[in-house]
Design an enzyme around this catalytic site. Structure first.
Site, PDB file in Angstrom:
ATOM      1  N   HIS A  67     -12.783   3.154  -0.302  1.00  0.00           N
ATOM      2  CA  HIS A  67     -12.802   2.139   0.763  1.00  0.00           C
ATOM      3  C   HIS A  67     -13.460   0.854   0.260  1.00  0.00           C
ATOM      4  O   HIS A  67     -13.958   0.050   1.055  1.00  0.00           O
ATOM      5  CB  HIS A  67     -13.559   2.627   2.006  1.00  0.00           C
ATOM      6  CG  HIS A  67     -12.938   3.807   2.678  1.00  0.00           C
ATOM      7  ND1 HIS A  67     -13.697   4.818   3.246  1.00  0.00           N
ATOM      8  CD2 HIS A  67     -11.643   4.145   2.891  1.00  0.00           C
ATOM      9  CE1 HIS A  67     -12.888   5.725   3.763  1.00  0.00           C
ATOM     10  NE2 HIS A  67     -11.638   5.345   3.567  1.00  0.00           N
ATOM     11  N   ARG A  82      -2.460  -2.133  -3.613  1.00  0.00           N
ATOM     12  CA  ARG A  82      -3.636  -1.286  -3.468  1.00  0.00           C
ATOM     13  C   ARG A  82      -3.497  -0.106  -4.436  1.00  0.00           C
ATOM     14  O   ARG A  82      -2.486   0.588  -4.454  1.00  0.00           O
ATOM     15  CB  ARG A  82      -3.751  -0.753  -2.047  1.00  0.00           C
ATOM     16  CG  ARG A  82      -4.945   0.166  -1.855  1.00  0.00           C
ATOM     17  CD  ARG A  82      -4.726   1.139  -0.730  1.00  0.00           C
ATOM     18  NE  ARG A  82      -5.881   2.022  -0.551  1.00  0.00           N
ATOM     19  CZ  ARG A  82      -5.818   3.217   0.010  1.00  0.00           C
ATOM     20  NH1 ARG A  82      -4.663   3.695   0.437  1.00  0.00           N
ATOM     21  NH2 ARG A  82      -6.895   3.963   0.140  1.00  0.00           N
ATOM     22  N   ASN A 138       0.884  -1.174   0.000  1.00  0.00           N
ATOM     23  CA  ASN A 138       0.000   0.000   0.000  1.00  0.00           C
ATOM     24  C   ASN A 138       0.918   1.219   0.000  1.00  0.00           C
ATOM     25  O   ASN A 138       1.444   1.607   1.036  1.00  0.00           O
ATOM     26  CB  ASN A 138      -0.909  -0.014   1.218  1.00  0.00           C
ATOM     27  CG  ASN A 138      -1.879   1.158   1.242  1.00  0.00           C
ATOM     28  OD1 ASN A 138      -1.788   2.080   0.437  1.00  0.00           O
ATOM     29  ND2 ASN A 138      -2.808   1.145   2.179  1.00  0.00           N
ATOM     30  N   ARG A 158     -11.731  16.300   6.734  1.00  0.00           N
ATOM     31  CA  ARG A 158     -12.500  16.612   5.525  1.00  0.00           C
ATOM     32  C   ARG A 158     -13.901  17.079   5.899  1.00  0.00           C
ATOM     33  O   ARG A 158     -14.515  16.559   6.816  1.00  0.00           O
ATOM     34  CB  ARG A 158     -12.592  15.392   4.611  1.00  0.00           C
ATOM     35  CG  ARG A 158     -11.261  14.909   4.070  1.00  0.00           C
ATOM     36  CD  ARG A 158     -11.452  13.672   3.209  1.00  0.00           C
ATOM     37  NE  ARG A 158     -10.178  13.090   2.817  1.00  0.00           N
ATOM     38  CZ  ARG A 158      -9.919  11.782   2.797  1.00  0.00           C
ATOM     39  NH1 ARG A 158     -10.873  10.928   3.162  1.00  0.00           N
ATOM     40  NH2 ARG A 158      -8.756  11.334   2.427  1.00  0.00           N
ATOM     41  N   GLU A 181      -8.145  -5.012   5.130  1.00  0.00           N
ATOM     42  CA  GLU A 181      -7.980  -4.715   3.709  1.00  0.00           C
ATOM     43  C   GLU A 181      -6.796  -5.467   3.108  1.00  0.00           C
ATOM     44  O   GLU A 181      -6.825  -5.858   1.942  1.00  0.00           O
ATOM     45  CB  GLU A 181      -7.828  -3.209   3.512  1.00  0.00           C
ATOM     46  CG  GLU A 181      -9.097  -2.438   3.873  1.00  0.00           C
ATOM     47  CD  GLU A 181      -8.940  -0.940   3.765  1.00  0.00           C
ATOM     48  OE1 GLU A 181      -9.101  -0.427   2.651  1.00  0.00           O
ATOM     49  OE2 GLU A 181      -8.663  -0.292   4.792  1.00  0.00           O
TER      50      GLU A 181
END
Length: 396
Positions: free
Chosen positions: A179, A90, A7, A240, A384
């Site tokens: 996601h 990823r 990743n 955010r 993940e």
């Protein structure tokens, strides 16, 4: 088969070596501050731990350090690199080009590059990791697993924006969602955990971390999700803003004399619960502590976050005309019992009742709804890396 999961960020590289047969991590860690001063972290399933400052001028250097650690005679977990059967990468954005994971070749690399405009902070970094691994392990098959792929099953009514159609035709401006690897993994695990047939189920997944999103998974397929063209849309997050009136951008620009780039920095890096808390923190643990000490802004930030999550759950109940199960996952979803309780407090209309004792627990797969709750609610830890490893093995 052992699968190396990579990743890659702009200045970091997370990794895990996973035995695909046992689905256990043999080793994991992170390379931080690549191109700056460099910090390497490594731990193995045998208990070995390594942390050291090391110069990593490039991602290729970082990956070489990772590979050397994996075969290190003292702390390594494999004897040679020949024991790595595949690498799973990823990749954040696959646009409409990729609805599933793919074996990486030159055409795939080119297609990922063409999506760079959609994820300028992420895709170039992901490509750096791919190219670095190819240079060091040219004969090892590699797979790209996309954050956006799981959400490519959304219908047009869910992904189209109310903009002139030419912008979709020319630039593919639409909701993509992110996601996806987590939402796919957790929805499948949730169905298994509570005894649902994934192909005949209505599941809502709340991936709540510093970045947060909610998805509606109908019969195993994503039909809607809260993030959009970019990860900025949807829930209030750590830094955010999530959903706002677009006219706010022009309003602030005129009042503060700022340009679009400056305002986008505010929306991405200075807003969310950090902004609402007066700059106190984007970490929910800090906000909870401050709230308990009477900090009004921290209390308000937590309330806004929980309310937004509950609103999206309500919207997705409508989208699926019902819900069988709701899963909480990721850093906040798995660990913050106060946020979970606050969200569930809005779900009485669904017949949801909370088991307060179970909600206070931490661990793998915990049912936090009571036996008589009409909708099953559970904590399902995401993985993940394991999901990427599974996707990789399926294609090799």
């Amino acid at each position: 088969m052992n699968v190396l999961v990579i990743n890659c960020g702009s200045s970091s590289l997370k990794y895990q070596l996973i035995n695909a047969d046992t689905e256990k991590a043999l080793a994991s860690g992170i390379c931080e501050r690549i191109g700056i001063d460099g910090k390497f972290k490594y731990k193995s399933n045998t208990g070995a731990k390594v942390e050291k400052e090391v110069t990593m001028e490039t991602h290729e250097t970082a990956i070489k350090i990772v590979l050397d650690a994996l075969i290190d005679p003292e702390n390594g977990v494999i004897k040679s690199l020949d024991e790595i059967g595949a690498v799973g990468h990823r990749v954040v954005h696959g646009g409409e080009k990729f609805a599933h994971s793919v074996v990486i070749n030159d055409e795939v690399v080119k297609a990922i590059e063409e999506c760079n405009d959609l994820a300028p902070l992420h895709n170039p970094a992901n490509l750096i990791g791919i190219n670095a691994c190819k240079a060091l392990m040219p004969n090892v098959p590699m797979v790209a697993v996309f954050d956006t792929a799981f959400h490519q099953t959304m219908p047009a009514k869910a992904y189209l924006y109310g903009l002139p159609s030419e912008y979709y035709d020319k630039y593919k401006i639409r909701r993509y969602g992110f996601h996806g690897t987590s939402h796919s993994f957790v929805s499948k695990r949730m169905a298994e955990f509570v005894g649902l047939d994934i192909n005949n189920s209505k599941i809502i997944v709340c991936h709540l971390g510093n970045g947060a999103s909610v998805s509606a998974v109908l019969n195993g397929k994503s039909i809607d999700t809260s993030m959009g063209l970019t990860p900025l849309e949807g829930l209030l997050m750590g830094t955010r803003s999530g959903d706002i009136d677009p006219a706010i951008i022009e309003f602030i620009a005129n009042k503060e004399g700022k340009n679009i780039s400056e305002i986008m920095t505010i929306l991405n890096k200075e807003s969310g619960v950090q902004g609402l808390s007066g700059g106190l923190s984007s970490d929910f643990r800090d906000l909870t502590t401050a709230s308990e000490e009477g900090n009004v802004l921290a209390t308000q930030a937590l309330a806004v976050f929980s309310y937004r999550v509950a609103k999206y759950i309500g919207a997705y109940v409508a989208a699926m005309n019902g819900v069988d199960a709701i899963a909480f996952t990721a850093g906040i979803g798995e660990n913050d019992d106060l946020v979970r309780a606050a969200v569930v407090s809005y779900l009485g209309y669904l017949g949801v009742t909370l088991d307060k004792e179970n909600n206070s627990k931490r661990g793998d797969d915990i049912l936090i709804s009571t036996p008589d709750s009409k909708v099953k609610v559970a904590i399902i830890p995401t993985n993940e890396e394991l999901a990427i490893a599974r996707e990789t093995v399926d294609l090799i």
